[in-house]
Design an enzyme around this catalytic site. Structure first.
Site, PDB file in Angstrom:
ATOM      1  N   GLU A 103      -1.631  -5.624   8.253  1.00  0.00           N
ATOM      2  CA  GLU A 103      -0.916  -5.070   9.407  1.00  0.00           C
ATOM      3  C   GLU A 103      -1.602  -5.444  10.713  1.00  0.00           C
ATOM      4  O   GLU A 103      -2.829  -5.582  10.769  1.00  0.00           O
ATOM      5  CB  GLU A 103      -0.842  -3.542   9.278  1.00  0.00           C
ATOM      6  N   LYS A 115      -1.001  -9.602   2.503  1.00  0.00           N
ATOM      7  CA  LYS A 115      -0.347  -9.112   3.717  1.00  0.00           C
ATOM      8  C   LYS A 115      -1.305  -8.149   4.410  1.00  0.00           C
ATOM      9  O   LYS A 115      -2.044  -7.425   3.747  1.00  0.00           O
ATOM     10  CB  LYS A 115       0.960  -8.379   3.384  1.00  0.00           C
ATOM     11  N   GLU A 133       8.792  -4.227  11.026  1.00  0.00           N
ATOM     12  CA  GLU A 133       9.208  -2.923  10.492  1.00  0.00           C
ATOM     13  C   GLU A 133       9.667  -2.010  11.613  1.00  0.00           C
ATOM     14  O   GLU A 133       8.970  -1.840  12.625  1.00  0.00           O
ATOM     15  CB  GLU A 133       8.050  -2.273   9.713  1.00  0.00           C
ATOM     16  N   ASP A 159       0.843  -1.199   0.000  1.00  0.00           N
ATOM     17  CA  ASP A 159       0.000   0.000   0.000  1.00  0.00           C
ATOM     18  C   ASP A 159       0.879   1.250   0.000  1.00  0.00           C
ATOM     19  O   ASP A 159       0.381   2.367  -0.096  1.00  0.00           O
ATOM     20  CB  ASP A 159      -0.986  -0.013   1.172  1.00  0.00           C
ATOM     21  N   SER A 160       2.214   1.055   0.050  1.00  0.00           N
ATOM     22  CA  SER A 160       3.132   2.179  -0.183  1.00  0.00           C
ATOM     23  C   SER A 160       2.916   2.749  -1.581  1.00  0.00           C
ATOM     24  O   SER A 160       3.374   3.866  -1.872  1.00  0.00           O
ATOM     25  CB  SER A 160       4.587   1.740   0.014  1.00  0.00           C
ATOM     26  N   ASP A 211      -1.031  -6.356  -0.692  1.00  0.00           N
ATOM     27  CA  ASP A 211      -1.191  -5.694   0.602  1.00  0.00           C
ATOM     28  C   ASP A 211      -2.645  -5.248   0.770  1.00  0.00           C
ATOM     29  O   ASP A 211      -3.189  -4.583  -0.114  1.00  0.00           O
ATOM     30  CB  ASP A 211      -0.284  -4.452   0.612  1.00  0.00           C
TER      31      ASP A 211
HETATM   32  O1  KIV Z   1       3.422  -1.086   1.668  1.00  0.00           O
HETATM   33  C1  KIV Z   1       4.600  -1.450   1.848  1.00  0.00           C
HETATM   34  O2  KIV Z   1       5.477  -1.193   1.032  1.00  0.00           O
HETATM   35  C2  KIV Z   1       4.901  -2.160   3.070  1.00  0.00           C
HETATM   36  C3  KIV Z   1       6.317  -2.496   3.386  1.00  0.00           C
HETATM   37  C4  KIV Z   1       7.074  -1.289   3.788  1.00  0.00           C
HETATM   38  C5  KIV Z   1       6.380  -3.539   4.436  1.00  0.00           C
HETATM   39  O3  KIV Z   1       4.006  -2.483   3.787  1.00  0.00           O
END
Ligand code: KIV
Length: 286
Positions: free
Chosen positions: A136, A134, A203, A65-66, A104
């Site tokens: 959180e 993934k 992280e 989600d980055s 994510d």
């Molecule tokens: O969204 C992302 O890139 C992440 C990583 C930094 C773990 O969650």
């Protein structure tokens, strides 16, 4: 024997190429931990970089989600939506022939209850070709993880600093500090392992806390700024390749300076067009 059961496919992710499996699967993560082989991951948000990182033997590609920051230009990861991430994940899954592709789950798509989490995870699996998701959260997300895993979808957990909670955590703050912080980190790690996660991202936690978690768990730990004792390392590709122009976390090692390279190339192109250097004379196009 199916291709996915070949001897090559069962090998650990030993850096890819002909030495590694044809397709990295979650069992290779277990195998890598057992054999002490380090796992590598990069984020990817498009087909071209997915293909490049895949050919280089990177074991997993996270459509993080980055993308909210790197692709869409939001200030945080909070605004990015499932509908925005799905096409990016589909493009990455098409580009990755060997790497495990992980989608994510964005903020607001899984926290309310396990049912919502399963629904979102199924959307990603059905609509993108990703191999895992993934999300959180440690103890607070354990029920969501358990239900997604029961639906047959592999889950990578993410604890320590969790960017979707950055306001709750008071900004970009290192987690797992001191005895209490380290104990909470371990509780979170045990909760996600017990819930069935196949790996866990740590992280921005102190390397000694990450070492303790790595030694306590049977699933691999993946460091994002959590030091050298984890079972693998993950970086946001635009930071790692010097494409990000804003703030870059101190733990990132930059392996290229793509922003400067592209800016230089764009300047050279503009100057060539202005001066008539490009395009060359007409007969070359006949
Ligand atoms: O969204 C992302 O890139 C992440 C990583 C930094 C773990 O969650």
């Amino acid at each position: 024997m199916a291709a996915s059961d070949s001897a090559q496919d069962q090998a650990a992710p030993y850096g890819g190429g002909s030495a590694g499996p044809k397709r990295v699967r979650i069992r290779h993560f277990q195998q890598a931990k057992r054999d002490g082989v380090k796992i590598t991951g990069l984020t990817s948000y498009d087909h071209l970089t997915a293909g490049i990182f895949d050919r280089a033997g990177i074991d997993f590609l996270l459509v993080g989600d980055s993308a909210g920051n790197t692709v869409f230009g939001y200030d945080t990861t909070l605004p990015v939506t499932v509908d925005e991430l799905i096409p990016l994940t589909r493009a990455v899954a098409r580009g990755a022939k060997r790497a495990l592709v992980i989608a994510d789950l964005p903020f607001g798509s899984y926290e309310t209850n396990p049912r919502e989490a399963v629904h979102t995870a199924i959307r990603f699996m059905k609509e993108t070709g990703a191999h895992a998701v993934k999300l959180e959260g440690g103890e607070r997300s354990a029920e969501q993880i358990r239900h997604i895993v029961e639906a047959g979808i592999p889950v990578m957990a993410h604890i320590g600093f969790t960017p979707q909670s950055e306001h709750g955590l008071g900004g970009h703050v290192i987690q797992g500090r001191g005895d209490r912080g380290a104990a909470q980190l371990l509780r979170d790690a045990r909760a996600v392992e017990e819930a069935g996660a196949f790996a866990v991202v740590l992280e921005m936690v102190p390397s000694e806390a990450a070492r303790a978690v790595t030694e306590a768990l049977t699933i691999p730990t993946i460091s994002v700024g959590a030091g050298p004792h984890c079972d693998g390392q993950l970086l946001v590709w635009t930071d790692w390749a010097g494409l990000t122009t804003g703030r870059i976390p101190r733990f990132v090692k930059q392996y290229a300076q793509l922003a400067q390279t592209l800016e230089d190339a764009a300047n050279a192109f503009r100057e060539d067009v202005s001066s008539g250097e490009y395009p060359a004379s007409e007969h070359e196009y006949e």
